[in-house]
Design a protein around this motif. Structure first.
Motif, PDB file in Angstrom:
ATOM      1  N   LEU A 204       0.825  -1.207   0.000  1.00 56.21           N
ATOM      2  CA  LEU A 204       0.000   0.000   0.000  1.00 56.21           C
ATOM      3  C   LEU A 204       0.860   1.259   0.000  1.00 56.21           C
ATOM      4  O   LEU A 204       0.543   2.240  -0.682  1.00 56.21           O
ATOM      5  N   LEU A 205       1.943   1.237   0.756  1.00 55.19           N
ATOM      6  CA  LEU A 205       2.842   2.392   0.810  1.00 55.19           C
ATOM      7  C   LEU A 205       3.491   2.640  -0.544  1.00 55.19           C
ATOM      8  O   LEU A 205       3.529   3.775  -1.034  1.00 55.19           O
ATOM      9  N   ARG A 206       4.001   1.592  -1.160  1.00 58.72           N
ATOM     10  CA  ARG A 206       4.685   1.768  -2.451  1.00 58.72           C
ATOM     11  C   ARG A 206       3.698   2.207  -3.533  1.00 58.72           C
ATOM     12  O   ARG A 206       4.056   3.000  -4.421  1.00 58.72           O
ATOM     13  N   ARG A 207       2.475   1.716  -3.468  1.00 65.19           N
ATOM     14  CA  ARG A 207       1.459   2.162  -4.428  1.00 65.19           C
ATOM     15  C   ARG A 207       1.163   3.645  -4.248  1.00 65.19           C
ATOM     16  O   ARG A 207       1.031   4.393  -5.225  1.00 65.19           O
ATOM     17  N   HIS A 208       1.073   4.087  -2.991  1.00 65.13           N
ATOM     18  CA  HIS A 208       0.821   5.498  -2.698  1.00 65.13           C
ATOM     19  C   HIS A 208       1.970   6.368  -3.194  1.00 65.13           C
ATOM     20  O   HIS A 208       1.751   7.416  -3.816  1.00 65.13           O
ATOM     21  N   PHE A 209       3.192   5.947  -2.931  1.00 61.79           N
ATOM     22  CA  PHE A 209       4.344   6.743  -3.350  1.00 61.79           C
ATOM     23  C   PHE A 209       4.428   6.830  -4.876  1.00 61.79           C
ATOM     24  O   PHE A 209       4.748   7.875  -5.435  1.00 61.79           O
ATOM     25  N   ALA A 210       4.141   5.722  -5.552  1.00 61.61           N
ATOM     26  CA  ALA A 210       4.215   5.712  -7.013  1.00 61.61           C
ATOM     27  C   ALA A 210       3.106   6.543  -7.644  1.00 61.61           C
ATOM     28  O   ALA A 210       3.283   7.107  -8.733  1.00 61.61           O
ATOM     29  N   ALA A 211       1.959   6.624  -6.970  1.00 62.96           N
ATOM     30  CA  ALA A 211       0.804   7.330  -7.528  1.00 62.96           C
ATOM     31  C   ALA A 211       0.836   8.823  -7.245  1.00 62.96           C
ATOM     32  O   ALA A 211       0.049   9.581  -7.822  1.00 62.96           O
ATOM     33  N   THR A 212       1.735   9.258  -6.344  1.00 63.96           N
ATOM     34  CA  THR A 212       1.805  10.678  -5.978  1.00 63.96           C
ATOM     35  C   THR A 212       2.692  11.409  -6.971  1.00 63.96           C
ATOM     36  O   THR A 212       3.874  11.072  -7.101  1.00 63.96           O
ATOM     37  N   PRO A 213       2.183  12.401  -7.675  1.00 68.36           N
ATOM     38  CA  PRO A 213       2.986  13.081  -8.696  1.00 68.36           C
ATOM     39  C   PRO A 213       4.312  13.616  -8.181  1.00 68.36           C
ATOM     40  O   PRO A 213       5.312  13.576  -8.872  1.00 68.36           O
ATOM     41  N   ALA A 214       4.312  14.094  -6.938  1.00 74.81           N
ATOM     42  CA  ALA A 214       5.549  14.655  -6.379  1.00 74.81           C
ATOM     43  C   ALA A 214       6.645  13.620  -6.300  1.00 74.81           C
ATOM     44  O   ALA A 214       7.829  13.934  -6.367  1.00 74.81           O
ATOM     45  N   ALA A 215       6.255  12.343  -6.155  1.00 76.77           N
ATOM     46  CA  ALA A 215       7.270  11.288  -6.057  1.00 76.77           C
ATOM     47  C   ALA A 215       8.084  11.226  -7.333  1.00 76.77           C
ATOM     48  O   ALA A 215       9.297  11.068  -7.309  1.00 76.77           O
ATOM     49  N   ALA A 216       7.419  11.364  -8.469  1.00 74.29           N
ATOM     50  CA  ALA A 216       8.144  11.304  -9.731  1.00 74.29           C
ATOM     51  C   ALA A 216       8.981  12.548  -9.961  1.00 74.29           C
ATOM     52  O   ALA A 216      10.112  12.492 -10.435  1.00 74.29           O
ATOM     53  N   SER A 217       8.435  13.717  -9.566  1.00 73.41           N
ATOM     54  CA  SER A 217       9.144  14.969  -9.828  1.00 73.41           C
ATOM     55  C   SER A 217      10.386  15.118  -8.970  1.00 73.41           C
ATOM     56  O   SER A 217      11.300  15.861  -9.299  1.00 73.41           O
ATOM     57  N   GLN A 218      10.411  14.416  -7.811  1.00 74.95           N
ATOM     58  CA  GLN A 218      11.552  14.536  -6.909  1.00 74.95           C
ATOM     59  C   GLN A 218      12.618  13.504  -7.192  1.00 74.95           C
ATOM     60  O   GLN A 218      13.666  13.504  -6.587  1.00 74.95           O
ATOM     61  N   SER A 219      12.328  12.512  -8.053  1.00 75.03           N
ATOM     62  CA  SER A 219      13.289  11.431  -8.289  1.00 75.03           C
ATOM     63  C   SER A 219      14.387  11.875  -9.245  1.00 75.03           C
ATOM     64  O   SER A 219      14.281  12.871  -9.933  1.00 75.03           O
TER      65      SER A 219
END
Length: 221
Positions: free
Chosen positions: A206-221
């Motif tokens: 559930l945590l990894r799904r949330h992180f992957a689905a949050t746009p900020a996660a991609a922009s910060q990588s």
């Protein structure tokens, strides 16, 4: 790591944040508490999702009164390092998650017992920052997250703590997790945005799904 009493003492990286309760989530609580009580001729009966009213004498069946309960609860925390151990799969899952997210423990333990807890966590290689406070958890998580444009998640076994965080950090993933299988059926059903995690592997998914689905996660990588 040290114990913090102010979220501003915690230094976070530019990555997702997981704030995690300890008792009955990271560490078993109800099972070792039952063992502790039995060593004093009391028992904890799974009759409802609470402690007071479910602790009875093994000698005559009488319920422990509130003053006795407070004393025994305090005694347990004083000697928690003799009784508590990590919940199943907690250590390995948290270490796996820590490769991609910051992890902070938030415990409602009385401050006088935080040193014992810190040593207990360190013994099990759970060297993550810990905030010990008896204040409501919502404002603490809000101060810790500080409106960062990054994913944030909160895990707790008590619904009021999850609702407190929901009020103060609306974009937070809220996970309810209870280690003890005997008391889990008596917990109130999740409401609002709260999700039920059956165990640590489920929580990780559930945590990894949330992180992957949050746009900020991609922009910060």
């Amino acid at each position: 790591m040290e114990v913090a009493t102010d979220p501003r003492q915690i230094r976070l990286g530019d990555r997702p944040l997981i704030v995690c309760d300890i008792d009955e989530v990271v560490l078993e609580f109800l099972t070792p508490l039952t063992d502790f009580l039995r060593s004093h001729e009391y028992d904890l009966l799974p009759r409802s999702f609470r402690l007071h009213g479910n602790i009875v004498s093994r000698l005559d069946g009488r319920e422990m009164d509130r003053e006795q309960f407070k004393a025994f609860h305090d005694m347990f925390f004083e000697t928690q390092d003799l009784w508590q151990k990590p919940a199943e799969r907690a250590v390995e899952t948290l270490h796996a998650l820590s490769a991609d997210a910051d992890i902070v423990f938030l415990t409602a333990m009385p401050p006088r017992h935080q040193g014992v807890r810190r040593r207990l966590l360190d013994r099990f290689d759970l060297h993550f920052d810990m905030i010990a406070s008896e204040e409501p958890k919502g404002p603490i998580v809000a101060r810790l997250h500080d409106r960062r444009g990054l994913p944030v998640a909160f895990i707790d076994d008590i619904q009021r703590n999850l609702l407190s965080v929901a009020d103060h950090v609306p974009d937070c993933l809220l996970l309810n997790m209870i280690a003890n299988a005997d008391f889990r059926p008596f917990a109130p059903p999740p409401i609002g945005a709260i999700l039920q995690a059956s165990d640590w592997p489920h929580a990780e998914a559930l945590l990894r799904r949330h992180f992957a689905a949050t746009p900020a996660a991609a922009s910060q990588s």
